[in-house]
Structure formats: C-alpha cells, structure tokens
Design a protein around this motif. Structure first.
Motif: not given
Length: 177
Positions: A129-133, A137-140
């Motif tokens: 969950x943290x890694x996906x978050x 964020x970074x991709x955005x």
C-alpha cells in the motif's frame, strides 16, 4: 579536480545538444570536444545516461540545499533548478531507451522516498500500500513536470508547487528531505 572534470563533460554535453540529438551523441565525440581521452570519461561515468543522471542529481541537490523540511518552497526551488536547464531536459526527455532520463528520474524519486520511509519508520520493507502510494504520487508529479517542461501546463510555478505539496501524502511530507 574530479568534480571539475564531471562539470566539463556536463557542460559540453549540454552544448552538443544544441545541434545534435541525444541519441546521436557518442562518447568519443563528447571526449574530443572536451579534449579528454575516453578513459577519462569512463573513470567518472558508465555511459552518457549516467552523465545525464549525474546532471539531474546535481540540479536536484541544488534545489534542496538549505532546506530541512519538505514544503512547497522545496518543490518550487527544485523545479526552478531543473528549469534552468530546460532545453537540456527537453532534449534528453525525448530519448525513450531503457536508460532514459525519464526512467531514471522515476527510479531516483521512488528510491529516495522508499529509503526515507524505511529510515524514518524503522522498516526493512515497505508495505504494498505504501509503495503504491509513493509511485502514484511520483508518477503524477513527474507527468506534471514533463508537461511543464514542454509548456503544456498553463499554471504558475508557485501554484504548481503549492498544488504538488498539498497533494503529497502526509507520510511523505513527514519523511522527505
């Protein structure tokens, strides 16, 4: 001396990009333009992608210099540092090879965030969950930066920096810098 040599290669690469596409630049030509032997280049960098990555990291470090806490001001300063070399980044972003700067910047930011999270929260591994978050964020933010880079984003740097800061997950705000 070591940093001066790296700076010379960086400056020369940036100058070469004014007339030559990134994918056409060869290390031998870069070295010739620097009056340096190819071995000198390889003493500092693995390849031209490694040089570009080093240049990005230098701009990033200038951007965070003097800050101790993540804020919209940090986002603004980092963005301004990168935009000082706008033409350079526009040209190297066009390269979509496996070693592209785009891939490197994603990986750099994800690695930086995950290392800080692990350190701050005393964890060996991030939860899914943290890694996906982090990635979300970074991709955005990187997609917005790319639009800004190519003048496809009609917003001031200040507003964009504030927006990015506000949308940063609280756990990242706590650990970054």
């Amino acid at each position: 001396m070591k940093n001066n040599t790296k700076q010379l290669f960086a400056k020369t690469l940036e100058e070469m990009l004014l007339t030559t596409p990134f994918d056409k630049i060869r290390i031998t030509t870069l070295c010739k333009n620097c009056n340096a032997a190819p071995q000198t280049f390889y003493n500092h960098f693995r390849d031209k992608y490694d040089l570009v990555a080093w240049m990005f990291e230098q701009d990033f470090q200038k951007g965070i210099c003097g800050f101790h806490k993540y804020s919209s001001e940090v986002v603004l300063k980092v963005t301004k540092e990168l935009l000082k070399h706008k033409s350079f980044y526009q040209k190297v972003y066009r390269d979509h090879s496996q070693n592209s700067i785009n891939n490197y910047i994603y990986e750099f930011n994800i690695r930086l965030a995950t290392e800080q999270i692990k350190k701050h929260f005393h964890q060996d591994k991030l939860t899914t969950s943290l890694l996906i978050a982090v990635k979300y964020h970074i991709y955005g933010t990187m997609a917005l930066f790319k639009e800004l880079l190519y003048d496809d984003l009609n917003v001031s740097l200040e507003k964009l920096s504030e927006f990015e800061y506000q949308k940063t997950p609280d756990f990242l705000k706590e650990v970054l810098i």
